[in-house]
Motif scaffolding. Sequence first.
Motif, PDB file in Angstrom:
ATOM      1  N   ASP A   4       6.821  14.176 -11.530  1.00 51.52           N
ATOM      2  CA  ASP A   4       7.716  13.043 -11.257  1.00 51.52           C
ATOM      3  C   ASP A   4       7.502  12.555  -9.833  1.00 51.52           C
ATOM      4  O   ASP A   4       7.164  13.333  -8.949  1.00 51.52           O
ATOM      5  N   VAL A   5       7.714  11.283  -9.649  1.00 53.21           N
ATOM      6  CA  VAL A   5       7.554  10.697  -8.318  1.00 53.21           C
ATOM      7  C   VAL A   5       8.924  10.275  -7.815  1.00 53.21           C
ATOM      8  O   VAL A   5       9.697   9.664  -8.553  1.00 53.21           O
ATOM      9  N   ASP A   6       9.220  10.647  -6.602  1.00 57.47           N
ATOM     10  CA  ASP A   6      10.479  10.183  -6.034  1.00 57.47           C
ATOM     11  C   ASP A   6      10.170   9.072  -5.042  1.00 57.47           C
ATOM     12  O   ASP A   6       9.192   9.138  -4.315  1.00 57.47           O
ATOM     13  N   PHE A   7      10.980   8.071  -5.069  1.00 57.86           N
ATOM     14  CA  PHE A   7      10.718   6.922  -4.224  1.00 57.86           C
ATOM     15  C   PHE A   7      11.836   6.721  -3.208  1.00 57.86           C
ATOM     16  O   PHE A   7      12.993   6.523  -3.576  1.00 57.86           O
ATOM     17  N   ARG A   8      11.503   6.829  -1.934  1.00 62.20           N
ATOM     18  CA  ARG A   8      12.448   6.533  -0.850  1.00 62.20           C
ATOM     19  C   ARG A   8      11.689   5.751   0.212  1.00 62.20           C
ATOM     20  O   ARG A   8      10.623   6.190   0.651  1.00 62.20           O
ATOM     21  N   TYR A   9      12.263   4.656   0.619  1.00 61.90           N
ATOM     22  CA  TYR A   9      11.555   3.796   1.578  1.00 61.90           C
ATOM     23  C   TYR A   9      11.144   4.553   2.847  1.00 61.90           C
ATOM     24  O   TYR A   9      10.031   4.427   3.318  1.00 61.90           O
ATOM     25  N   GLU A  10      12.083   5.357   3.394  1.00 59.19           N
ATOM     26  CA  GLU A  10      11.777   6.060   4.655  1.00 59.19           C
ATOM     27  C   GLU A  10      10.535   6.923   4.482  1.00 59.19           C
ATOM     28  O   GLU A  10       9.692   7.004   5.363  1.00 59.19           O
ATOM     29  N   ASP A  11      10.445   7.592   3.326  1.00 62.60           N
ATOM     30  CA  ASP A  11       9.322   8.501   3.125  1.00 62.60           C
ATOM     31  C   ASP A  11       8.018   7.754   2.895  1.00 62.60           C
ATOM     32  O   ASP A  11       6.995   8.104   3.470  1.00 62.60           O
ATOM     33  N   VAL A  12       8.045   6.753   2.032  1.00 61.97           N
ATOM     34  CA  VAL A  12       6.766   6.128   1.681  1.00 61.97           C
ATOM     35  C   VAL A  12       6.173   5.358   2.860  1.00 61.97           C
ATOM     36  O   VAL A  12       4.974   5.149   2.919  1.00 61.97           O
ATOM     37  N   GLY A  48       0.820  -1.217   0.000  1.00 63.67           N
ATOM     38  CA  GLY A  48       0.000   0.000   0.000  1.00 63.67           C
ATOM     39  C   GLY A  48       0.850   1.260   0.000  1.00 63.67           C
ATOM     40  O   GLY A  48       0.512   2.254  -0.644  1.00 63.67           O
ATOM     41  N   ALA A  49       1.971   1.208   0.710  1.00 66.92           N
ATOM     42  CA  ALA A  49       2.858   2.370   0.773  1.00 66.92           C
ATOM     43  C   ALA A  49       3.404   2.710  -0.605  1.00 66.92           C
ATOM     44  O   ALA A  49       3.450   3.873  -1.007  1.00 66.92           O
ATOM     45  N   VAL A  50       3.785   1.681  -1.348  1.00 64.27           N
ATOM     46  CA  VAL A  50       4.326   1.891  -2.694  1.00 64.27           C
ATOM     47  C   VAL A  50       3.222   2.437  -3.618  1.00 64.27           C
ATOM     48  O   VAL A  50       3.443   3.388  -4.373  1.00 64.27           O
ATOM     49  N   ILE A  51       2.049   1.865  -3.533  1.00 65.18           N
ATOM     50  CA  ILE A  51       0.943   2.324  -4.386  1.00 65.18           C
ATOM     51  C   ILE A  51       0.574   3.770  -4.062  1.00 65.18           C
ATOM     52  O   ILE A  51       0.449   4.613  -4.947  1.00 65.18           O
ATOM     53  N   PHE A  52       0.413   4.044  -2.778  1.00 65.61           N
ATOM     54  CA  PHE A  52      -0.059   5.385  -2.401  1.00 65.61           C
ATOM     55  C   PHE A  52       0.957   6.456  -2.770  1.00 65.61           C
ATOM     56  O   PHE A  52       0.599   7.545  -3.214  1.00 65.61           O
ATOM     57  N   ASN A  53       2.226   6.143  -2.584  1.00 65.48           N
ATOM     58  CA  ASN A  53       3.276   7.102  -2.934  1.00 65.48           C
ATOM     59  C   ASN A  53       3.158   7.514  -4.392  1.00 65.48           C
ATOM     60  O   ASN A  53       3.372   8.661  -4.762  1.00 65.48           O
ATOM     61  N   ASP A  54       2.792   6.561  -5.200  1.00 63.13           N
ATOM     62  CA  ASP A  54       2.638   6.829  -6.616  1.00 63.13           C
ATOM     63  C   ASP A  54       1.387   7.656  -6.893  1.00 63.13           C
ATOM     64  O   ASP A  54       1.400   8.588  -7.682  1.00 63.13           O
ATOM     65  N   LEU A  55       0.297   7.308  -6.214  1.00 65.90           N
ATOM     66  CA  LEU A  55      -0.985   7.929  -6.542  1.00 65.90           C
ATOM     67  C   LEU A  55      -1.199   9.287  -5.895  1.00 65.90           C
ATOM     68  O   LEU A  55      -2.037  10.057  -6.341  1.00 65.90           O
ATOM     69  N   LYS A  56      -0.471   9.593  -4.829  1.00 64.08           N
ATOM     70  CA  LYS A  56      -0.743  10.876  -4.176  1.00 64.08           C
ATOM     71  C   LYS A  56      -0.167  12.034  -4.971  1.00 64.08           C
ATOM     72  O   LYS A  56      -0.563  13.174  -4.797  1.00 64.08           O
ATOM     73  N   THR A  57       0.760  11.746  -5.850  1.00 66.37           N
ATOM     74  CA  THR A  57       1.381  12.798  -6.643  1.00 66.37           C
ATOM     75  C   THR A  57       0.522  13.085  -7.861  1.00 66.37           C
ATOM     76  O   THR A  57       0.093  12.151  -8.540  1.00 66.37           O
ATOM     77  N   TYR A  58       0.296  14.353  -8.141  1.00 60.17           N
ATOM     78  CA  TYR A  58      -0.380  14.750  -9.358  1.00 60.17           C
ATOM     79  C   TYR A  58       0.276  13.980 -10.496  1.00 60.17           C
ATOM     80  O   TYR A  58       1.491  13.974 -10.632  1.00 60.17           O
ATOM     81  N   ARG A  59      -0.502  13.280 -11.303  1.00 59.63           N
ATOM     82  CA  ARG A  59       0.113  12.265 -12.155  1.00 59.63           C
ATOM     83  C   ARG A  59       1.142  12.790 -13.144  1.00 59.63           C
ATOM     84  O   ARG A  59       2.026  12.061 -13.562  1.00 59.63           O
ATOM     85  N   GLN A  60       1.048  14.061 -13.520  1.00 60.50           N
ATOM     86  CA  GLN A  60       2.024  14.588 -14.479  1.00 60.50           C
ATOM     87  C   GLN A  60       3.381  14.864 -13.833  1.00 60.50           C
ATOM     88  O   GLN A  60       4.364  15.088 -14.522  1.00 60.50           O
TER      89      GLN A  60
END
Length: 566
Positions: A431-439, A417-429
């Motif tokens: 860029d998404v940054d992925f860091r375990y601590e943050d997500v 869920g953390a990985v999915i939400f991190n992706d979806l909370k960002t306005y889709r246009q």
Amino acid sequence: MSTEKSELASVVAKATGLDSTELVTWIEYPPNPNLGDLAFPCFRLAKIQKKSPQQIAEQLAKEISGSNRFAGAEAAGGYVNVRLLRDKVATTTIHLARTATESLFSSQKMKGRVAAVDYSSPNIAKPFGVGHLRSTIIGQSIVRLLKANGCEVVGINHLGDWGTQFGKNIAAYLRWGDEEVVKQNPVRELFHLYVRFHDEAKDNPELEDEGRLWFKRLEEGDPTARRLWQWFIDESIAVFKKTYDLLDVSFDHYLGESFYNDKMEAVVDELRRDNLLVESEGAEVVDLSEWNMPPCIIKKSDGASIYATRDLAAAMYRNQTFGADTLVYVVGAEQTLHFQQIFKVLELMGKPWAKNCKHVSFGMMKYNGERLSTRRGKVVYLDDVLSRAVDEAAKIIESKNPSLSDKESVAKAVGVGAVIFNDLKTYRQHDVDFRYEDVLNFDGETGPYVQYTHARACSVLRKAEGMLGQDPVSFAEVTEIEWRVVSQLMQAAEYFDRAVAEYDPSLIARFALDLCQAFNRFYHDHPILTAEDPSVRQTRLALTDATRAVLNWCLTVLGLTALEAM
Ligand code: ARG
């Protein structure tokens, strides 16, 4: 649109003679709730009526105050700030949210429509990297959003399963491959062989000829070539499916590019009949210079067809076979021109549904701040990302709530869920940054935070053990802090309509985050179970239950598990 806005619009419509469906779109939520619960800006009316905005605002404020449907209205700076009958709004909104959650959101505006949604669409024998994650996650969420809006949806995985690359895959496998090794880890091993092929071909150019030869054999139906190619597809799909299962993603059809091999000639014929094909450097193209685009290449000089022609064939197939009147493509922004060309060609071919084709593009996925590229060999495998997120979630749960039952499945739901939400909370246009601590930060704007808030509401209701029935609970006095929750719930339909119209699930994710924030403030400030007045206890429990139901709905539509305890 919320009922409150519609009521306000109808009062203004009566006073001005303008159309209330237009007026309702002008109404805003004041940034500062102390100003009012709704605001009507008078600037456009001022132009129409040739009066000052303030003059109009004062007159409208009088009309609105006179109506018993509102608590009051005041003119300020060209706006009418309207106060709602908060008790009444709270009573109806909370009841609707608890008992008919979907109807709080959905206008069912797309009833009768059929949408074909193309998402995920990875390439066979190539890694499904975090970059592909966005299409999969955004696409699946769009499928759920459209369905919730009454649309019939056909989900399609347009696999990249054809092209000269497969000649190289076959040649590489026959030279260096080992069936057992491939079976153990198909996509990675096939990709390694492919990378090795490229490396060795630098010094040994006849390898390229070998690759070409195998592709030719594949096209001609040579049994060895066909068998290996089909095997690569089957093994790759089996690997992708593991990830899809983890993410709770599914498709109605797996229709790869090769499916259109025998459907492209008809497209070429139709283009020719329509006089749309011209010759350019030996290739056949559709000239798009009038629209400032490079020509859309339909047939290459060697007669080979290409990506665009397949997409034209696929679009027509989706329209004819599935009756799709809306075609949605969830594909990265780097293919923007390709889709503009395709949609233009469909329009030139006179397809009435061409105007309903939509490229839902999205920004890039950066991993700890770095761009990823398959070509440079810097591959991050999605299944690694997911399993690490699950491991990290397990550690956090172990330290926060060691006595929790079913820790393993909770860790899975939280990590994924953390990985999915991190992706979806960002306005889709974006860029998404992925860091375990943050997500995985339980206090940040994360999936775990929303899941945790949902579980918190569930826990309160569990402790209330039957104190709350199904009947509507009447609010007598809504506190400012309670109102923040109600006012967020009141806006659900608008977030939803925008999310559907803009094909952007991030609006639902933002909505859920704001609701969590309002609810957590309420939870910390107001006693719920220990409220002295039994009727106050009832309304607070109802508010808690409404939040639970709505968060559950949001999490589900986004593709997360709504956990009851964590
Ligand atoms: N397989 C392609 C890629 O990975 C994406 C396909 C998108 N869908 C389509 N209909 N073109 O780049």
